[in-house]
Scaffold this active site. Structure first.
Site, mmCIF file in Angstrom:
data_model
loop_
_atom_site.group_PDB
_atom_site.id
_atom_site.type_symbol
_atom_site.label_atom_id
_atom_site.label_comp_id
_atom_site.label_asym_id
_atom_site.label_seq_id
_atom_site.Cartn_x
_atom_site.Cartn_y
_atom_site.Cartn_z
ATOM 1 N N ASN A 66 44.562 58.135 -54.901
ATOM 2 C CA ASN A 66 43.443 59.076 -54.909
ATOM 3 C C ASN A 66 43.887 60.502 -55.241
ATOM 4 O OD1 ASN A 66 42.097 56.835 -54.163
ATOM 5 N ND2 ASN A 66 41.680 57.455 -52.043
ATOM 6 N N HIS B 13 11.669 84.022 -85.686
ATOM 7 C CA HIS B 13 10.671 82.955 -85.893
ATOM 8 C C HIS B 13 10.848 82.273 -87.247
ATOM 9 C CE1 HIS B 13 8.454 84.831 -82.502
ATOM 10 N NE2 HIS B 13 8.850 85.949 -83.075
ATOM 11 N N SER C 141 25.111 61.089 -102.493
ATOM 12 C CA SER C 141 24.186 60.034 -102.098
ATOM 13 C C SER C 141 24.511 58.773 -102.888
ATOM 14 C CB SER C 141 22.765 60.501 -102.404
ATOM 15 O OG SER C 141 21.930 59.394 -102.638
ATOM 16 N N LYS D 283 22.584 64.740 -105.394
ATOM 17 C CA LYS D 283 22.736 65.190 -104.003
ATOM 18 C C LYS D 283 24.130 65.676 -103.635
ATOM 19 C CE LYS D 283 20.038 65.047 -101.078
ATOM 20 N NZ LYS D 283 19.513 63.948 -100.281
ATOM 21 N N GLU E 104 25.817 68.242 -90.217
ATOM 22 C CA GLU E 104 24.819 67.383 -89.561
ATOM 23 C C GLU E 104 25.449 66.556 -88.440
ATOM 24 O OE1 GLU E 104 22.062 65.356 -92.498
ATOM 25 O OE2 GLU E 104 23.389 66.451 -93.835
ATOM 26 N N LYS F 24 36.381 59.612 -66.285
ATOM 27 C CA LYS F 24 37.335 59.718 -67.399
ATOM 28 C C LYS F 24 36.742 59.464 -68.764
ATOM 29 C CE LYS F 24 40.723 58.737 -64.200
ATOM 30 N NZ LYS F 24 39.552 58.346 -63.379
HETATM 31 N N1 ARG Z 1 41.745 54.178 -61.459
HETATM 32 C C1 ARG Z 1 41.286 54.979 -60.376
HETATM 33 C C2 ARG Z 1 40.432 56.124 -60.900
HETATM 34 O O1 ARG Z 1 40.474 56.387 -62.041
HETATM 35 C C3 ARG Z 1 42.444 55.522 -59.610
HETATM 36 C C4 ARG Z 1 42.188 55.794 -58.164
HETATM 37 C C5 ARG Z 1 41.971 54.528 -57.455
HETATM 38 N N2 ARG Z 1 41.974 54.660 -56.035
HETATM 39 C C6 ARG Z 1 41.556 53.660 -55.268
HETATM 40 N N3 ARG Z 1 41.661 53.823 -54.016
HETATM 41 N N4 ARG Z 1 41.054 52.570 -55.753
HETATM 42 O O2 ARG Z 1 39.692 56.745 -60.194
#
Ligand code: ARG
Length: 463
Positions: free
Chosen positions: A110, A156, A277, A283, A290, A325
């Site tokens: 953690n 505008h 195009s 084009k 875009e 992530k």
């Molecule tokens: N892969 C987990 C994450 O990205 C890592 C931490 C996991 N901790 C746990 N107690 N399962 O958050």
């Protein structure tokens, strides 16, 4: 492969559940940061006498070997592992036996993941910062070349008042300068170490969190271990900063798209940043601009995905947080790609000054200046405003513009009009007489360019 936590279980994890749980396929990006964090942790454990100096050396040797092998492709990520932390730890144990098993003393995944992601984002934010500066430089250079290019400024999307193209571009320089400072500001708050928070409550070992923090380049430690493992504010802050960058890029894209159209034809993008195009031979499409505009939605989506994931989770760590992530990686990579395509697209863009100038000539955009002319001759502004409004109405009726109305026709509206009015409402005069700070006036724009240059020269590391 046996899970490291297999001890209390009698059955293996269901295959589909195992895949569902695994984050290795995306958190493997953080292998360098994970190894760095572990080396600092091992050094701290040895300094505090929690492991021996010999074990620490072995651990560092093992981790350095793993880093080298991943970098040169000898070691590939084994999808059996649950995440990058487990992968590296089990590889270390495979290489170093029991010594490897000592690394995870006084640490939890953690706090480990919370460190890794901060280190990773710090590195990636540095790259974003570099890209922002490159873009600001490209904008500054274009502005420098276009101080004499007069075009209509719009409100505008209606022609409003004449401005120079340099002035317009420098507005974007200001936005990106704010973006750079916003990013730095977010990183400044992020750069505190959660390492040593352990699972959530701290540890019974006599650790030195300050030592680890310093080794990893953090400003200090996070003051509460529960917050240490459950805080993801920094991801939200960075994604907000990225969303604002994208909003700026998207507005800029929208203008470039408009300016490249036949209706405007103010700029022409270089062939290397446009596409054709498959059916229409004539084009030349501004696809890059875009796409940047389109990807803005994606980056906003990443921000909202994480905010929504976080809103209902109790303290401290919950597996929901693994969802941070993919969102933040997508967000940061998208911003990096967009910024890096944008700078050369601006640098290679041709500015069609003549088209800009002729657009500025036909839209009564000097009407404010005509009113100011009367005010300078003593008329109250509201009266002058009304007279010029009536003059414009007459022009529209006669299919004329302010430059082509005769002095007699002007005099029918006010006796204060004299021959010099034509000089006063010329586009060049409209620009050169804008003397207020920050305005489109030639002198003011020179000063703005100098200020942007000063900002660029003051560039420093993000943390
Ligand atoms: N892969 C987990 C994450 O990205 C890592 C931490 C996991 N901790 C746990 N107690 N399962 O958050």
């Amino acid at each position: 492969m046996d899970k490291m936590w297999a001890g209390r279980f009698t059955k293996a994890l269901d295959k589909e559940a195992d895949d569902f749980n695994s984050s290795l396929h995306f958190d493997c990006k953080m292998f360098r940061q994970d190894i760095c964090g572990s080396i600092a942790h091992a050094q701290m454990l040895a300094k505090q006498g929690i492991i021996t100096a010999g074990d620490c050396e072995e651990i560092i040797d093992g981790l350095s070997g793993i880093l080298e092998d991943i970098e040169n492709g000898k070691l590939t990520f084994d999808n059996e592992a649950e995440d990058i932390h487990m992968f590296i730890e089990s590889e270390l144990t495979a290489r170093k036996g029991d010594v490897g098993k000592r690394l995870h003393t006084a640490r939890s995944r953690n706090d480990q993941v919370a460190v890794d992601i901060r280190l990773y984002l710090r590195d990636e934010a540095e790259k974003v910062n570099d890209l922002i500066y490159t873009l600001i430089e490209a904008i500054r250079d274009k502005a420098e070349e276009n101080q004499d290019a007069i075009l209509p400024g719009y409100t505008h999307l209606q022609r409003a008042q004449p401005i120079t193209f340099a002035h317009h571009l420098l507005a974007y320089a200001q936005m990106f300068m704010r973006d750079a400072t916003r990013l730095k500001d977010a990183v400044r708050r992020m750069n505190y170490s959660p390492l040593g928070s352990c699972a959530l409550s701290g540890t019974t070992y006599n650790t030195d969190r300050y030592f680890e923090a310093e080794k990893l380049g953090f400003y200090g430690i996070m003051g509460n271990s529960i917050d240490g493992v459950s805080d993801r504010d920094f991801c939200v802050e960075l994604m907000s900063a990225f969303s604002i960058i994208m909003m700026h890029l998207s507005r800029f894209s929208e203008e470039i798209i408009l300016w490249s159209s036949w209706e405007f034809k103010f700029v022409e993008l270089d062939d290397s940043y446009t596409t054709g195009s498959s059916i229409m031979p004539q084009k030349k499409n501004p696809d890059m601009a875009e796409l940047v505009r389109g990807k803005t939605g994606r980056v906003y989506g990443d921000l909202f995905a994480l905010l929504t994931s976080l809103k209902g989770i109790p303290l401290a760590y919950n597996k929901d947080m693994q969802e941070d992530k993919e969102a933040i990686f997508d967000s940061i990579e998208t911003v990096q790609k967009c910024l890096s395509i944008f700078a050369p697209m601006i640098a290679t863009m041709t500015v069609l000054k003549d088209n800009m100038y002729s657009a500025a000539q036909k839209g009564f955009i000097n009407a404010t200046d005509l009113a100011d002319y009367l005010v300078k001759k003593g008329m109250p502004f509201r009266t002058a405003y009304k007279i010029v409004g009536q003059t414009v109405a007459e022009c529209i009726e006669k299919n004329k513009v302010l430059e082509t109305l005769s002095l007699e026709e002007y005099k029918a509206h006010s006796e204060l009009f004299e021959e010099d009015l034509f000089h006063e409402i010329s586009l060049e005069t409209c620009i050169s007489t804008r003397i207020s700070a920050g305005s489109t006036g030639y002198e003011s724009v020179k000063k703005q360019i100098a200020d942007v240059t000063e900002f660029i020269n003051g560039k420093e590391s993000i943390y």
